[in-house]
Motif scaffolding. Sequence first.
Motif, PDB file in Angstrom:
ATOM      1  N   LEU A   1      46.016 -52.767 -57.900  1.00 31.51           N
ATOM      2  CA  LEU A   1      46.762 -51.644 -57.328  1.00 31.51           C
ATOM      3  C   LEU A   1      47.501 -52.077 -56.057  1.00 31.51           C
ATOM      4  CD1 LEU A   1      47.536 -48.667 -57.295  1.00 31.51           C
ATOM      5  CD2 LEU A   1      45.410 -48.195 -56.058  1.00 31.51           C
ATOM      6  N   TYR A   2      46.816 -52.784 -55.164  1.00 39.18           N
ATOM      7  CA  TYR A   2      47.457 -53.246 -53.925  1.00 39.18           C
ATOM      8  C   TYR A   2      48.644 -54.173 -54.234  1.00 39.18           C
ATOM      9  CZ  TYR A   2      44.294 -51.345 -50.381  1.00 39.18           C
ATOM     10  OH  TYR A   2      43.609 -50.512 -49.552  1.00 39.18           O
ATOM     11  N   ASN A   3      48.461 -55.066 -55.222  1.00 41.62           N
ATOM     12  CA  ASN A   3      49.542 -55.986 -55.584  1.00 41.62           C
ATOM     13  C   ASN A   3      50.777 -55.233 -56.072  1.00 41.62           C
ATOM     14  OD1 ASN A   3      47.999 -58.190 -54.902  1.00 41.62           O
ATOM     15  ND2 ASN A   3      47.330 -58.625 -56.986  1.00 41.62           N
ATOM     16  N   LYS A   4      50.547 -54.204 -56.892  1.00 38.17           N
ATOM     17  CA  LYS A   4      51.671 -53.447 -57.438  1.00 38.17           C
ATOM     18  C   LYS A   4      52.355 -52.628 -56.342  1.00 38.17           C
ATOM     19  CE  LYS A   4      50.076 -53.255 -62.217  1.00 38.17           C
ATOM     20  NZ  LYS A   4      51.243 -54.035 -62.719  1.00 38.17           N
TER      21      LYS A   4
ATOM     22  N   ALA B   1      36.956 -55.443 -59.586  1.00 34.18           N
ATOM     23  CA  ALA B   1      36.511 -54.726 -58.391  1.00 34.18           C
ATOM     24  C   ALA B   1      35.510 -55.519 -57.571  1.00 34.18           C
ATOM     25  CB  ALA B   1      35.892 -53.387 -58.797  1.00 34.18           C
ATOM     26  N   LEU B   2      35.166 -56.727 -58.012  1.00 34.89           N
ATOM     27  CA  LEU B   2      34.180 -57.543 -57.308  1.00 34.89           C
ATOM     28  C   LEU B   2      34.857 -58.413 -56.257  1.00 34.89           C
ATOM     29  CD1 LEU B   2      32.060 -58.748 -60.362  1.00 34.89           C
ATOM     30  CD2 LEU B   2      31.459 -56.937 -58.749  1.00 34.89           C
TER      31      LEU B   2
ATOM     32  N   THR C   1      41.075 -46.128 -53.892  1.00 36.09           N
ATOM     33  CA  THR C   1      39.897 -46.399 -54.736  1.00 36.09           C
ATOM     34  C   THR C   1      39.855 -45.447 -55.921  1.00 36.09           C
ATOM     35  OG1 THR C   1      38.629 -47.191 -52.827  1.00 36.09           O
ATOM     36  CG2 THR C   1      37.384 -46.528 -54.781  1.00 36.09           C
ATOM     37  N   ASP C   2      40.012 -44.131 -55.655  1.00 36.48           N
ATOM     38  CA  ASP C   2      40.018 -43.142 -56.740  1.00 36.48           C
ATOM     39  C   ASP C   2      41.196 -43.366 -57.684  1.00 36.48           C
ATOM     40  OD1 ASP C   2      37.778 -42.039 -55.649  1.00 36.48           O
ATOM     41  OD2 ASP C   2      38.780 -40.298 -54.772  1.00 36.48           O
ATOM     42  N   THR C   3      42.353 -43.715 -57.095  1.00 36.06           N
ATOM     43  CA  THR C   3      43.547 -43.950 -57.918  1.00 36.06           C
ATOM     44  C   THR C   3      43.323 -45.116 -58.875  1.00 36.06           C
ATOM     45  OG1 THR C   3      45.005 -43.094 -56.195  1.00 36.06           O
ATOM     46  CG2 THR C   3      46.002 -44.537 -57.854  1.00 36.06           C
ATOM     47  N   ALA C   4      42.769 -46.223 -58.363  1.00 36.40           N
ATOM     48  CA  ALA C   4      42.518 -47.394 -59.210  1.00 36.40           C
ATOM     49  C   ALA C   4      41.547 -47.059 -60.325  1.00 36.40           C
ATOM     50  CB  ALA C   4      41.986 -48.545 -58.357  1.00 36.40           C
ATOM     51  N   GLN C   5      40.506 -46.288 -60.008  1.00 35.03           N
ATOM     52  CA  GLN C   5      39.512 -45.919 -61.027  1.00 35.03           C
ATOM     53  C   GLN C   5      40.150 -45.071 -62.113  1.00 35.03           C
ATOM     54  OE1 GLN C   5      36.358 -44.046 -58.805  1.00 35.03           O
ATOM     55  NE2 GLN C   5      35.374 -45.993 -58.304  1.00 35.03           N
ATOM     56  N   GLN C   6      40.965 -44.083 -61.731  1.00 37.74           N
ATOM     57  CA  GLN C   6      41.598 -43.206 -62.718  1.00 37.74           C
ATOM     58  C   GLN C   6      42.582 -43.971 -63.604  1.00 37.74           C
ATOM     59  OE1 GLN C   6      43.341 -39.757 -60.898  1.00 37.74           O
ATOM     60  NE2 GLN C   6      41.414 -39.108 -59.946  1.00 37.74           N
ATOM     61  N   LEU C   7      43.271 -44.953 -63.014  1.00 37.15           N
ATOM     62  CA  LEU C   7      44.253 -45.718 -63.774  1.00 37.15           C
ATOM     63  C   LEU C   7      43.626 -46.845 -64.581  1.00 37.15           C
ATOM     64  CD1 LEU C   7      47.071 -45.981 -61.070  1.00 37.15           C
ATOM     65  CD2 LEU C   7      47.122 -44.597 -63.150  1.00 37.15           C
TER      66      LEU C   7
ATOM     67  N   GLU D   1      49.579 -39.921 -55.405  1.00 33.86           N
ATOM     68  CA  GLU D   1      49.883 -38.635 -54.766  1.00 33.86           C
ATOM     69  C   GLU D   1      48.805 -37.596 -55.087  1.00 33.86           C
ATOM     70  OE1 GLU D   1      53.431 -35.228 -54.708  1.00 33.86           O
ATOM     71  OE2 GLU D   1      53.692 -37.095 -55.821  1.00 33.86           O
ATOM     72  N   ARG D   2      48.357 -37.568 -56.355  1.00 31.57           N
ATOM     73  CA  ARG D   2      47.302 -36.615 -56.750  1.00 31.57           C
ATOM     74  C   ARG D   2      46.027 -36.857 -55.966  1.00 31.57           C
ATOM     75  NH1 ARG D   2      49.018 -37.696 -62.077  1.00 31.57           N
ATOM     76  NH2 ARG D   2      47.179 -39.000 -62.432  1.00 31.57           N
ATOM     77  N   ASN D   3      45.751 -38.123 -55.651  1.00 34.11           N
ATOM     78  CA  ASN D   3      44.526 -38.470 -54.938  1.00 34.11           C
ATOM     79  C   ASN D   3      44.729 -38.540 -53.431  1.00 34.11           C
ATOM     80  OD1 ASN D   3      42.433 -39.020 -57.076  1.00 34.11           O
ATOM     81  ND2 ASN D   3      44.061 -40.361 -57.806  1.00 34.11           N
ATOM     82  N   GLN D   4      45.859 -37.997 -52.956  1.00 31.79           N
ATOM     83  CA  GLN D   4      46.157 -37.905 -51.526  1.00 31.79           C
ATOM     84  C   GLN D   4      46.035 -39.270 -50.839  1.00 31.79           C
ATOM     85  OE1 GLN D   4      43.379 -34.816 -50.362  1.00 31.79           O
ATOM     86  NE2 GLN D   4      44.918 -33.227 -50.716  1.00 31.79           N
TER      87      GLN D   4
END
Length: 443
Positions: free
Chosen positions: A432-435, A200-201, A419-425, A412-415
């Motif tokens: 995340l952007y690469n995928k 994340a840096l 940022t929230d999606t990456a943290q949860q995963l 989808e859950r995080n609308q």
Amino acid sequence: MNQARLFLHLHSAELSTQLLCAEQAKGFVLCQSELSQPWVEQLQASQADLALIEYHQAEAEQYQLLQQTELLSSTEFIFVSQGVPDPALDQLMRKGACYHFRQPLDLPVLLDVLQDFKQQFSSAAVKPKPLCSELDQFGLLVGSSPQMLQLYRTLRKVAPSKSNVLIIGESGAGKELVANTLHLASAQAHQPFVAINCGALSPELVDSELFGHVKGSFTGALRDHQGVFAQAKGGTLFLDEITEMPLEQQVKLLRVLETGEYRPVGSNKTELAEVRVVAATNRDPQQAIADGMFREDLYFRLAQFPLQVPSLRQRQGDIAGLARHFLAYCNSREQQHKALSTQAEQAILRYDWPGNVRELKHAIERAFILADNELKTEHLFPAAVAAGATVPELPVMPLEQLEKVAILAALERNQGNKTDTAQQLGISIKTLYNKLEKYQQAS
């Protein structure tokens, strides 16, 4: 050699008899409490090396008193409880690396742990500081499967050393909890535990985040800044997603590990890196090395002790127990009495849980909100049920496709909040952007 002292505070006469007759208890000098008297004072007077405490909520003031003493840092603890969620006991787990066995008690496992302690006390000059439903617990980790019990024993053995540890495991498997428990089980538990996500840096700020900077060293450096090596001084520095760190900074990190010194950005003064480094990755380290993402020399420096965290799929005996464990805490927090339906529990056991413990925890918490009195399959897997899919068939697809399903569902859950999606995963924004870019190109 002096025998280790074992303090027993047991309300169950049957358990007391079983332990007193057990061969594993014969290597200790046994001290039994008087149930009519406060047990913390008795424990202090006993100068015990190990305390086995049968937890009772009626003795809540004793557990508060325990946290005000030095006993958590000088004595090993094993707690036995009925499994009812209790904030006081949870706080003790966060304060120290204690074992916590829940009823129904697996006596052979408890006796194996006693045997471990007995061997430790008889052979080790320095003993580690211990930490921290139906599932057993060690520190911040919960589980009773053979894989988790083996992990607990390994953590207890490596915790007293100063070796760097590399934790390897899938996203959501609990690598940071393992690192935190390792810290709590060490002699440095009273010192800082500092975690940083290397993925994340931004490349421009990695040096500053790791080593700090002095005022005026670059544009925007309006004041001195302590890096994580300084913040964690005397304690543990946890470098999560180490394989996501840019190679240029991996070289600098390697130098710090080799020399034990670093220099803040813009400073002429060299500082000592007085920390234990624990790193983690959700990649296969050898594959990351082959892909040019991870320096091999840094791998060998970090992996003085490699530690594999089992995925939830490998912990079959824990899956239903963890679901009930998370549900019990939801019920306790909200003062509810919701239950899992039989069909929901069967669906939980059939599902493959690509997101591991984190995914299971979020599923239970979401289902708890949606359900009235009983958590059903449609509460746990609303997207699958709405699409007409059968939950047992969800895992029957290539692993890469499962990963894609998990990522898109989380997004989808995080609308759409990445940022929230990456943290949860448990992955970096960059990953995340690469995928997502890869999925877009394939469509």
